[in-house]
Each structure stands twice: as structure tokens, then as C-alpha cells.
Design a protein around this motif. Sequence first.
Motif, short mmCIF file in Angstrom:
data_model
loop_
_atom_site.label_atom_id
_atom_site.label_comp_id
_atom_site.label_asym_id
_atom_site.label_seq_id
_atom_site.Cartn_x
_atom_site.Cartn_y
_atom_site.Cartn_z
N GLU A 220 0.70 -1.12 -0.09
CA GLU A 220 0.01 0.10 -0.01
C GLU A 220 0.76 1.26 -0.03
O GLU A 220 0.35 2.06 -0.61
N ASP A 221 1.86 1.38 0.62
CA ASP A 221 2.84 2.47 0.82
C ASP A 221 3.58 2.76 -0.65
O ASP A 221 4.18 3.90 -0.83
N LYS A 222 3.58 1.83 -1.53
CA LYS A 222 3.89 2.09 -2.80
C LYS A 222 2.86 2.47 -3.88
O LYS A 222 3.35 2.57 -5.20
N ARG A 223 1.80 2.30 -3.69
CA ARG A 223 0.79 2.25 -4.60
C ARG A 223 0.49 3.62 -5.50
O ARG A 223 0.22 3.79 -6.71
N GLN A 224 0.84 4.75 -4.57
CA GLN A 224 0.54 6.20 -5.25
C GLN A 224 1.46 6.46 -6.41
O GLN A 224 1.17 7.22 -7.32
N ALA A 225 2.96 6.05 -6.22
CA ALA A 225 3.59 6.06 -7.51
C ALA A 225 3.20 5.44 -8.80
O ALA A 225 3.47 5.87 -9.89
N VAL A 226 2.46 4.43 -8.52
CA VAL A 226 1.84 3.65 -9.90
C VAL A 226 0.52 4.55 -10.13
O VAL A 226 0.33 4.63 -11.37
N LEU A 227 -0.30 4.83 -9.27
CA LEU A 227 -1.77 5.37 -9.60
C LEU A 227 -1.26 6.72 -10.18
O LEU A 227 -2.28 7.35 -10.92
N ALA A 228 -0.17 7.41 -10.11
CA ALA A 228 0.07 8.83 -10.72
C ALA A 228 0.06 8.76 -12.20
O ALA A 228 -0.02 9.43 -12.93
N ALA A 229 0.20 7.28 -12.59
CA ALA A 229 0.29 7.19 -13.92
C ALA A 229 -1.01 6.41 -14.60
O ALA A 229 -1.12 6.26 -15.79
N GLU A 230 -1.97 5.97 -13.91
CA GLU A 230 -3.23 5.61 -14.28
C GLU A 230 -3.76 6.34 -15.30
O GLU A 230 -3.91 7.57 -15.35
N ASP A 231 -4.48 5.66 -16.52
CA ASP A 231 -4.90 6.58 -17.62
C ASP A 231 -6.11 5.71 -18.43
O ASP A 231 -5.97 4.67 -18.60
N ALA A 232 -7.16 6.43 -18.59
CA ALA A 232 -8.36 5.78 -19.00
C ALA A 232 -8.15 5.36 -20.49
O ALA A 232 -9.20 4.73 -20.98
N GLY A 233 -6.78 5.53 -20.84
CA GLY A 233 -6.72 5.06 -22.30
C GLY A 233 -6.87 3.70 -22.43
O GLY A 233 -7.02 2.97 -23.56
N GLY A 234 -6.58 3.11 -21.18
CA GLY A 234 -6.63 1.54 -21.23
C GLY A 234 -7.85 0.68 -21.72
O GLY A 234 -7.81 -0.39 -22.00
N ALA A 235 -9.20 1.71 -21.46
CA ALA A 235 -10.44 1.08 -21.97
C ALA A 235 -10.32 0.60 -23.35
O ALA A 235 -10.83 -0.51 -23.58
N ALA A 236 -9.69 1.41 -24.36
CA ALA A 236 -9.65 1.08 -25.60
C ALA A 236 -8.68 0.29 -26.07
O ALA A 236 -8.63 -0.58 -27.08
N ASP A 237 -7.66 0.18 -25.29
CA ASP A 237 -6.51 -0.30 -25.50
C ASP A 237 -6.47 -1.85 -25.40
O ASP A 237 -5.93 -2.96 -25.91
N ILE A 238 -7.18 -2.19 -24.28
CA ILE A 238 -7.33 -3.80 -23.85
C ILE A 238 -8.04 -4.77 -24.57
O ILE A 238 -8.01 -5.81 -24.64
N VAL A 239 -8.85 -3.95 -25.49
CA VAL A 239 -9.80 -4.93 -26.47
C VAL A 239 -9.22 -4.91 -27.80
O VAL A 239 -9.55 -5.39 -28.83
N THR A 240 -8.00 -4.41 -28.13
CA THR A 240 -6.93 -4.60 -29.35
C THR A 240 -6.00 -5.51 -29.03
O THR A 240 -4.98 -5.20 -28.14
N TRP A 241 -5.76 -6.50 -29.99
CA TRP A 241 -4.58 -7.44 -29.87
C TRP A 241 -3.99 -7.92 -30.92
O TRP A 241 -4.43 -7.50 -32.12
N ASN A 242 -2.77 -8.51 -30.77
CA ASN A 242 -2.09 -9.14 -32.08
C ASN A 242 -2.58 -10.22 -32.65
O ASN A 242 -1.79 -10.96 -33.24
N GLY A 243 -3.86 -10.34 -33.06
CA GLY A 243 -4.31 -11.49 -33.65
C GLY A 243 -5.91 -11.65 -33.26
O GLY A 243 -6.06 -11.31 -31.97
N ALA A 244 -6.54 -12.08 -33.98
CA ALA A 244 -8.09 -12.34 -33.81
C ALA A 244 -8.39 -13.55 -33.25
O ALA A 244 -9.40 -13.53 -32.45
N THR A 245 -7.41 -14.47 -32.94
CA THR A 245 -7.54 -15.69 -32.18
C THR A 245 -6.23 -16.11 -31.61
O THR A 245 -5.12 -15.22 -31.96
N SER A 246 -6.51 -17.10 -30.64
CA SER A 246 -5.05 -17.33 -30.10
C SER A 246 -4.07 -18.17 -31.05
O SER A 246 -2.79 -17.68 -30.62
#
Length: 333
Positions: A220-246
Motif C-alpha cells: 500500500e505504501d508504494k501504490r501512489q507512485a503507480v496510480l500517478a500514471a493511471e490513464d483512461a486510455g486502457g479501456a480502448a487499448d485492452i480490446v485490441t490484440w495482435n491477432g483475432a484468435t489465439s
Amino acid sequence: MSPTWSTAHLGVLVPGDAPIHLHYFDNSPSTPSAPYTTVILVHGNGFNSHIWVPSLPHLPPNTRVLAFNRRGYTGSSPPHASTQQLPGNVEAFGRYVVDLLGFLKYAVEVLGVHPAPSEGQGKKGGIVLVGWSKGCASVISLLSHLPPSPVLSPHPLPRPAPLDSYLPLLHSHLRATIFFEPPQMIFGLPGPAEYPQLAGVPPERLPQAFGEVLLETIPEDKRQAVLAAEDAGGAADIVTWNGATSDERRDVCERAFPSNLVRVGTLYCEGTTLAPVVNGVKWINNRYAALGVGVSAEFVKGMVEGGNHFVMATDPDSFGTALGEVLVQLGVE
């Protein structure tokens, strides 16, 4: 010293698309006079390039560090609107690969980064690409498209733009790629919705839920350093991948490794407890082992003591030390 943030205007990278701009930082905006190596950092899903800032004082000396916010993240162009919503949204994913090439070209032609050294001219110079988490997917896909390749079957990912104009730059400047904890889905292994901790989570909540699972692994004492970089761009990013299938994603990775163009290093933290973000490194390591390629100047396996998936922000000294060791083993200073 804090890095200087700017905007790279890349113009039209794919005919018919709008001009692209990427927000980025440079820790050496005044080009160093002495020989140096440029490290370009590629962030993962849900966290922008601010994630790297704590590590800058701990990275190897005599390196110029650049990092850009991928499209959809703060200050950069919006996500690509695909004409066809195919599984994995490979059309949108392909734009991340072209953006990476565009930024490399910008770094060389506008920022004036040094080319790779010629034989006998030392170990400084050129570009090392360091991908983290899902950011590794763009770098892997770039390698999969580069000639020469022993695979003759059609590539599963269409090229959204010709790569020929970039090849001279890649040959003259790109020296090595390092992959830090790429998630296993990139390699055709089970994806986020299939992680036990995320079973049953609706697709629209996956970015947030995945981030929550990862954050639980950080003190917990180290989470703020990570949360400072949190970005809403992940919502569109996470549904794009390097192939349509495994199978397609695995095909892309098999084309990329071993690389015919650059040296390759892998890196993960011994303290990372979430297996899906360690299994990607294991896939690459096993791939080289199966092909009879041992650890050498062409391929290096690295480990961060302790740490976690966000070690560059939570334990930047450990990350800097480990990255420096991999660079030295790859013959880069």
C-alpha cells in the motif's frame, strides 16, 4: 532532473487516416555531445509513460531516454476507429505498430538520436526498445513483420501501411529489444477474461478489474507512485490484440522470435506473483531454448530482484540495475 514533455507530430502514417500526434518525454532535450545510446520505453495497458519517471535517475548513465503515450492515452491522438469490429480489433492494433515506427522515425529525423555504432566503434549509440506489459505486443508485432523471415505463409496481421520506407532506419539504428513482463495473451495463451481472478467480469469492466488485481500485489505504501500514471486510455487499448484468435497471436510471436534483425532480452521480477504477466517471458525463453539458442550476446535472460509488475515506479533502483545488466550482456552501453 525531470524529463521534458513535448508532442511529436507524425503526420499521416496510414493513407486515409487523420494526422497522428504522440505526447512524449525526453530526459535529454539538448542532444548530448558525447556518444550515447537511446532507450525508448513503451508503456503497457492502463498506465501511461509517467510510470517510467521514477526510474529515470536509476537507468544506466550515458543513455538518452524517450517514452511516448500510445494513442488513446493522455495528450496523444484518440484511439483508431476501426471500419470492421473483428475479434481482437486487429485493425486498431495495427495502428499501434505503425505509431511505433512513426515515433522511431521522429526520434531519428527530428530529435537526432545517434545511429548504432559501426564495428569497432564502441558500444554506445543506436536505439534499444523496451516494452512493458501489453506494450510488448507492438514491439513483437514489429519484429514479426521484418525480413528476412523463414516463415512463408501469409502473415495473420495485415500491414496497415508499407514498412519499406522504415527499413533503412531500423537497420541503421535499432540495436536491441527488451521485453519486460509481457502478458501471456500476446502469445496465444488465455486472455484477461480467463484469469481466475477475473472470471465472469463483464468486458467493459475488464480494464478496471485487471488493474485492481495487479494493484493488490503492490504494498500500500508504494501504490501512489503507480496510480500517478493511471490513464483512461486502457479501456480502448485492452480490446485490441495482435491477432483475432489465439492461433494468430501465437503465429505472430513465432515469426518474431528468434529475431533476424536485433538482439533480444527478457526481464521479469522474482517478486511478481501474478503468473499471467510472467508467463510471456517464459514463452520467449522457452522458444529460444527449443530452437537451440542459448544465452548469448544475441539473447539474454534477466531478472529483477524482488519487485513487482510496476517495479519501475515502486522500486526504481532495482529496475534500473536489472535493465542495465541486460544491456551490458547485450553488448550495449
